[in-house]
Design an enzyme around this catalytic site. Structure first.
Site, PDB file in Angstrom:
ATOM      1  N   TYR A 102      16.032  60.239  11.758  1.00 46.49           N
ATOM      2  CA  TYR A 102      17.107  60.021  12.726  1.00 46.49           C
ATOM      3  C   TYR A 102      16.559  59.521  14.052  1.00 46.49           C
ATOM      4  CZ  TYR A 102      20.412  62.589   9.773  1.00 46.49           C
ATOM      5  OH  TYR A 102      21.223  63.000   8.749  1.00 46.49           O
ATOM      6  N   LYS A 109      12.417  95.708  16.671  1.00 43.95           N
ATOM      7  CA  LYS A 109      13.733  95.175  17.054  1.00 43.95           C
ATOM      8  C   LYS A 109      13.901  93.779  16.449  1.00 43.95           C
ATOM      9  CE  LYS A 109      11.850  93.468  21.425  1.00 43.95           C
ATOM     10  NZ  LYS A 109      11.785  93.690  22.875  1.00 43.95           N
TER      11      LYS A 109
HETATM   12  C1  PLP Z   1      10.343  93.961  23.002  1.00 49.71           C
HETATM   13  C2  PLP Z   1       9.782  95.040  23.802  1.00 49.71           C
HETATM   14  C3  PLP Z   1       8.426  95.395  23.668  1.00 49.71           C
HETATM   15  C4  PLP Z   1       7.455  94.632  22.796  1.00 49.71           C
HETATM   16  O1  PLP Z   1       7.036  93.466  23.462  1.00 49.71           O
HETATM   17  P1  PLP Z   1       5.930  92.484  22.855  1.00 49.71           P
HETATM   18  O2  PLP Z   1       5.729  91.475  23.913  1.00 49.71           O
HETATM   19  O3  PLP Z   1       6.517  91.880  21.630  1.00 49.71           O
HETATM   20  O4  PLP Z   1       4.736  93.299  22.558  1.00 49.71           O
HETATM   21  C5  PLP Z   1       7.983  96.494  24.377  1.00 49.71           C
HETATM   22  N1  PLP Z   1       8.811  97.180  25.202  1.00 49.71           N
HETATM   23  C6  PLP Z   1      10.106  96.850  25.377  1.00 49.71           C
HETATM   24  C7  PLP Z   1      10.958  97.641  26.299  1.00 49.71           C
HETATM   25  C8  PLP Z   1      10.622  95.769  24.685  1.00 49.71           C
HETATM   26  O5  PLP Z   1      11.906  95.429  24.873  1.00 49.71           O
END
Ligand code: PLP
Length: 368
Positions: A256, A35
């Protein structure tokens, strides 16, 4: 010549991390969570390194389309399922498996016309209170799905809120177990933190695990453990070069807001990397940066296109940094030294996930 900043995606590191997670849960199949454009790495760029996974988990239909265009014919799971009824048409066309977390999604399925029944993951809200059916509604949701001709196999999933911290996963595991023990179907419970930290607990590997951050070389529980502890390698390196050198006398300030004042004579390097590249503006003086593979401290405020580092100790140790010297903001230096994105994120008051996902579009990315 383009600005010298560049990110590198390391295919071998992705392959290594995937096999490392497989070793932690040898009996489970692995959803590679890609994702957010593979946590900022780019789905197309990580595909080669992660194609050994059993499936890919995404949120966006466009991400699923991209995986199919890359030639991936295996399972793809939509972690949040359909957002509106017509998404189900894409699920049918691309053969996507999808999460069902609310009654509306079951209504849409019941009205969906499809030749091929869908594979769904029914989500239990076991305490995270984000998505999923509450314990009182879960079993009736299962029965509703089971009665639909549009549904093929029903798998069961939940998500842990505290897998990386002392509260742990037992309260949610118990809830899941109590509600699902007698139901058929495959199970998926664990993200990176759960599968690495709680691998020995029953149910944790289940049939499918869902690692994200660990695939990219982030330690899910930094600073309690770092990536090396888990045997993970950085999959992204953000590198740039020195584009300026300043010589400061005691009392001179940098950047800055003049937040850094030189306590004595100092040599300052100016790095072509700023918050518009995705480097966190919140990183304070003292945040480590690699120059020639050696750790030097960031000093002063990170600006849009530049940040400044103190080279004085490096010079005192016989290095001769100058214009064009290689700088590594996180990941691996060309010479092999390593600076974990977890450490930079921690200094900046955030987590590796946020920095990786925020790599800016203006940064050119190479795959090696
Ligand atoms: C993002 C997500 C994961 C992966 O999580 P990590 O902490 O990056 O391993 C797993 N299950 C769901 C439902 C997620 O949304």
């Amino acid at each position: 010549m383009p600005r010298p900043i560049q990110a590198f995606i390391h295919t071998a590191a992705l392959q290594h991390n995937l096999s490392c997670l497989r070793a932690a849960t040898p009996d489970a199949r692995v959803w590679a969570v890609v994702k957010a454009n593979a946590y900022g790495h780019g789905i197309e760029r990580v595909f080669e390194g992660l194609r050994g996974a059993d499936g890919f988990a995404v949120l966006d239909l466009t991400e699923a389309e991209r995986l199919r265009s890359l030639g991936w014919r295996g399972p793809i799971l939509l972690l949040e399922g359909a957002f509106e009824p017509r998404d189900l048409e894409v699920c049918s066309r691309l053969q996507l498996w999808h999460t069902v977390h609310c009654e509306a999604q079951i209504d849409w399925l019941s009205r969906h016309k499809t030749q091929q029944p869908h594979r769904v993951f029914l989500k239990l809200n076991s305490g995270m209170n984000r998505l999923g059916f509450s314990p009182t509604r879960f079993r009736s949701a299962w029965a509703r799905l089971d009665a639909l001709p549009q549904v093929d196999e029903i798998s069961l999933m939940t998500h842990f809120s505290d897998a990386d911290s002392p509260r742990g996963i037992d309260h949610q595991r118990t809830c899941f177990h109590q509600l699902s023990a007698d139901l058929p179907g495959e199970r998926s419970l664990s993200n990176s933190a759960a599968l690495l930290r709680h691998a020995s607990a029953a149910d944790v590997s289940a049939d499918w695990v869902r690692p994200g951050i660990a695939l990219y070389g982030g330690a899910p529980d930094y600073p309690e453990h770092d990536a090396a502890f888990w045997g993970l390698q950085p999959a992204m390196s953000l590198r740039s070069r020195l584009i300026g050198i300043q010589t400061l006398a005691a009392g001179d300030c940098v950047g800055y807001g003049s937040t850094y004042t030189a306590p004595g004579a100092r040599t300052i390097g100016v790095v072509a990397c700023g918050y518009a590249d995705g480097y966190p503006r919140s990183a304070p003086t003292g945040t480590p940066v690699l120059v020639h593979g050696q750790r030097v401290p960031l000093v002063g405020r990170v600006s849009m296109d530049m940040l400044t580092v103190d080279l004085s100790d490096l010079l005192a140790n016989g290095f001769a940094p100058g214009l064009g010297s290689e700088v590594t903001l996180w990941g691996r230096a060309f010479t092999g030294e390593r600076l974990d994105v977890d450490e930079v994120a921690h200094r900046a008051g955030t987590i590796a996930y946020e920095l990786l996902c925020a790599l800016a579009p203006r940064v050119p990315v190479a795959v090696d």
